[in-house]
Scaffold this motif. Structure first.
Motif, PDB file in Angstrom:
ATOM      1  N   CYS A 599      46.559  44.817  41.689  1.00  0.00           N
ATOM      2  CA  CYS A 599      46.602  45.075  40.242  1.00  0.00           C
ATOM      3  C   CYS A 599      47.034  43.823  39.495  1.00  0.00           C
ATOM      4  N   TYR A 600      48.049  43.158  40.023  1.00  0.00           N
ATOM      5  CA  TYR A 600      48.541  41.919  39.403  1.00  0.00           C
ATOM      6  C   TYR A 600      47.426  40.880  39.313  1.00  0.00           C
ATOM      7  N   LYS A 601      46.671  40.741  40.380  1.00  0.00           N
ATOM      8  CA  LYS A 601      45.599  39.753  40.375  1.00  0.00           C
ATOM      9  C   LYS A 601      44.526  40.088  39.342  1.00  0.00           C
ATOM     10  N   SER A 602      44.388  41.352  39.012  1.00  0.00           N
ATOM     11  CA  SER A 602      43.376  41.749  38.025  1.00  0.00           C
ATOM     12  C   SER A 602      43.809  41.452  36.594  1.00  0.00           C
ATOM     13  N   ILE A 603      45.118  41.231  36.377  1.00  0.00           N
ATOM     14  CA  ILE A 603      45.606  40.997  35.008  1.00  0.00           C
ATOM     15  C   ILE A 603      46.251  39.628  34.828  1.00  0.00           C
ATOM     16  N   ARG A 604      46.386  38.848  35.885  1.00  0.00           N
ATOM     17  CA  ARG A 604      47.170  37.617  35.766  1.00  0.00           C
ATOM     18  C   ARG A 604      46.545  36.583  34.840  1.00  0.00           C
ATOM     19  N   GLN A 605      45.243  36.620  34.660  1.00  0.00           N
ATOM     20  CA  GLN A 605      44.637  35.694  33.719  1.00  0.00           C
ATOM     21  C   GLN A 605      44.990  36.058  32.276  1.00  0.00           C
ATOM     22  N   ASP A 606      45.356  37.307  32.036  1.00  0.00           N
ATOM     23  CA  ASP A 606      45.884  37.687  30.725  1.00  0.00           C
ATOM     24  C   ASP A 606      47.345  37.288  30.580  1.00  0.00           C
ATOM     25  N   ILE A 607      48.113  37.404  31.671  1.00  0.00           N
ATOM     26  CA  ILE A 607      49.539  37.087  31.624  1.00  0.00           C
ATOM     27  C   ILE A 607      49.756  35.634  31.214  1.00  0.00           C
ATOM     28  N   ARG A 608      48.930  34.732  31.698  1.00  0.00           N
ATOM     29  CA  ARG A 608      49.154  33.310  31.451  1.00  0.00           C
ATOM     30  C   ARG A 608      48.953  32.919  29.990  1.00  0.00           C
TER      31      ARG A 608
END
Length: 704
Positions: A599-608
């Motif tokens: 799940c984290y990998k699916s949203i990490r580009q938003d987190i940055r």
């Protein structure tokens, strides 16, 4: 009188030159109201900088411990003004001179396009014929806090201060000026002033052992706020007090009174203060922290890690706890890879057969722990498709390290003819080129011999005021060491641009943006209780960008599924530092770890690229409900923790979505008990978590 008004990125600054002296009369998110300025005849108010030189008289009474109306600070005369632009944004420079001492002072104000902040620092050059002893030099000064509106400043100003401690990092408290003892004493006498100062300082090499070097000041009547951070990895100081019936703010690095710093400035020599960032806002703390997040990204060294947000496994926390062996690592490596981790870090203990604390310094692998060699483990990590990492603590040397007995005292911090010792370690002095070469050789060996691509750089002592060896004062010795260490780190990153170096100091004891402008990762804590970590994780983005905030997720061997979920949610909006005995987890609990990382990998580009907000406000330890939000475009990721609450439902205000249609879903875990609903008119997310100690991650997307 000459006036220069600046309106840049929503910041209103007004300077005046009167009687040949420069004054900063306004710095706010609101334009200047002329009626708010205090004019007191020949009195000089609104000092833009403070500099105190040994032997100079301070004319007024009742200074006490204040850094205000310093000398020759109050006497500096206007010399030049420069207004230019660079790749960052607009740049202002004010140059002043003191003819008697020959000191030239340049105040730098650097804007950042699109962000309501200014980076400020002061440069002093001795153009005279005699040495001058510096006792204090400010980075930024502002007088007239709370002057907007009608209510007395001491009755409406509220100061939020981030207290910080080992395992209890990032705990904000909000104070009235009465709470701080800062009630105005003027009464009918406009020139009366108190000797009360509210000051926050750090003295030593652990830059954030008691406080983060930042704060937030709110004018509750005018609806404006001021916020700041000092960017230094050693001693620093800021204060608020009153002067001539007004409140002032002074930010700076070390000074003699508070930090044992004194600098003999020789003719022709220049000294530069530490930088500070100051911002303004009209929309509250969430917006202020969002702006600070963008600024921190702007000043940070470009690096791939903060673009990729790789998932790290570290074998320490609630796992091997400093007792690694080949067998233990080879059991853990495939499980970490199966979970989805991309880096695997061998933490402390790899360099010693047994107890190691006071013997560190040679950084050679233990043949007893790794009979086939340390490289065998590093190669196994790479063969599993992960990048290997290892723990180091290069700024210290154990008192029982054989190397320490062979080296001269010039390698170490010295005070009064003795090596500075703390917790069984000596402090290395990075002003010494031999020390820097020694540390670089260790890095070279880790990278080139063992194939390490990640270093957890820890630092576990506090050497105090500094070193008096070849220094004007212990504080100056420390400052020179701090800057030498930063220059060394810069060199290492130039040499190995893809190397990740995690900034760790017993967890978060050096969470400052001198270090974090260079390092891509910051260890947030050594906290071993996952329930306490919720508050810490929720507050972390006020101190560090989300993509730099490394948070432990360490499922317990004897835990349950809700505990595993709680652990994962702690880290999923920041940077996952996975740990725990993954090989001992039940299949269901391991599946939750694996799901969380996916799940984290699916949203990490938003987190940055996201900015933080806090639906329930910043958390305090002991809160029954805790929440952190990240806003990335029309998507909002919201972590919610229920911590010992008798109520299974919570309403989370999301003010920037009020009145908007939005869709909401539980993002993690997907098949767990919880309910959620979006209330458009009130702008609230309702969540129900039926289990008392539990957590969930939600996504709220505004419909276009």
């Amino acid at each position: 009188m000459k006036r220069i008004a600046i309106n840049e990125n929503g910041i209103h600054m007004v300077f005046e030159v009167r009687r040949d002296k420069v004054r900063l009369v306004h710095f706010s998110a609101l334009p200047l109201d002329e009626n708010t300025l205090v004019r007191q005849g020949e009195k000089d108010l609104y000092f833009p900088s403070e500099i105190q030189v040994t032997g100079r008289n301070r004319p007024s009474n009742w200074h006490g411990a204040k850094i205000v109306e310093t000398s020759p600070g109050y006497e500096m005369k206007y010399l030049d003004f420069r207004d230019s632009r660079n790749d960052t944004g607009r740049k202002l420079e004010w140059e002043t001179v003191h003819e008697e001492t020959g000191l030239h002072l340049t105040m730098h104000y650097q804007f950042y396009d699109g962000i309501p902040v200014v980076r400020s620092w002061t440069e002093v050059t001795n153009c005279g014929t005699e040495a001058q002893g510096l006792e204090a030099l400010s980075s930024f000064c502002l007088m007239g806090l709370g002057k907007e509106g009608l209510i007395r400043p001491d009755r409406k100003l509220r100061l939020s201060v981030p207290h910080h401690s080992w395992k209890r990092e990032m705990h904000w408290n909000r104070y009235s000026f009465s709470d701080l003892g800062l009630t105005l004493t003027a009464g009918s006498d406009p020139e009366a002033e108190s000797t009360q100062v509210f000051s926050v300082s750090n003295t030593g090499n652990w830059s954030t052992k008691e406080y983060l070097p930042m704060a937030y000041l709110e004018d509750t009547e005018a609806g404006v706020s001021l916020y700041w951070q000092i960017e230094h990895n050693g001693s620093w100081h800021w204060e608020i007090s009153d002067y001539e019936g007004q409140y002032y703010l002074e930010l700076g690095g070390p000074d003699e009174l508070h930090n044992h710093w004194w600098k003999q400035l020789m003719p022709g020599e220049t000294f530069v203060s530490v930088p500070a960032c100051i911002g303004v806002e009209t929309a509250g703390m969430d917006r202020a922290m969002a702006a600070l997040t963008e600024y921190r990204r702007r000043i940070r060294r470009p690096n791939r890690d903060n673009e990729q947000l790789s998932v790290i496994f570290n074998d320490y926390m609630n796992c091997l706890s400093g007792d690694p062996t080949t067998q233990k690592e080879l059991e853990m490596i495939p499980k970490a890879r199966e979970a989805g981790c991309e880096y695997f870090v061998v933490d402390c203990g790899w360099y010693a057969d047994g107890a190691w604390w006071d013997g560190v310094g040679e950084w050679r692998p233990s043949e007893k722990r790794f009979p086939g060699g340390f490289k065998e483990v590093m190669d196994a990590i790479r063969d599993a498709g992960m990048i290997p990492g290892a723990w180091l603590e290069l700024e210290v040397m154990g008192v029982n390290c054989p190397l320490a007995k062979q080296l001269s005292d010039s390698w170490f911090f010295m005070r009064h003819g003795r090596r500075v010792c703390d917790k069984g370690r000596y402090q290395l002095d990075f002003r010494n080129a031999e020390v820097r070469d020694y540390a670089e050789r260790v890095i070279d060996r880790m990278v080139n011999e063992y194939g390490v691509g990640y270093i957890k750089m820890d630092y576990n002592i506090e050497p105090g005021t500094g070193t008096d060896q070849q220094a004007d004062s212990t504080g100056q010795g420390l400052l020179e060491h701090n800057r030498a260490y930063l220059a060394w780190i810069d060199h290492i990153f130039e040499k190995y641009p893809e190397l990740i170096i995690e900034n760790c100091s017993s967890g978060g004891m050096r969470t400052d943006y001198a270090m974090l402008a260079r390092h891509s990762l910051q260890s947030t804590s050594d906290q071993t209780d996952y329930r306490q970590y919720a508050t810490l994780a929720a507050n972390a983005p006020a101190a560090v960008t989300p993509e730099q905030a490394a948070v432990w997720s360490y499922p317990l061997t004897d835990g349950d599924e809700e505990e595993t979920i709680f652990n994962m949610v702690n880290a999923m909006l920041l940077r996952i530092h996975q740990s725990g005995h993954l090989v001992n987890l039940s299949p269901a609990r391991f599946a939750l770890v694996k799901e969380g990382i996916a799940c984290y990998k699916s949203i990490r580009q938003d987190i940055r690229r996201a900015v933080p907000f806090w639906p329930l406000g910043l958390s305090s330890y002991g809160d029954s409900w805790v929440s952190l939000g990240l806003k990335a475009g029309n998507k909002n990721y919201i972590a919610v923790w229920r911590s010992d609450s008798g109520n299974d439902t919570c309403l989370l205000p999301i003010s920037h979505l009020r009145g908007k249609d939005a869709s909401v879903k539980c993002l993690y875990p997907q098949n767990a008990a919880c309910r959620c609903a979006w209330h458009k008119e009130s702008g609230e997310l309702a969540v129900e978590l039926p289990v008392n100690i539990s957590a969930r991650l939600f996504e709220v997307s505004a419909n276009e």
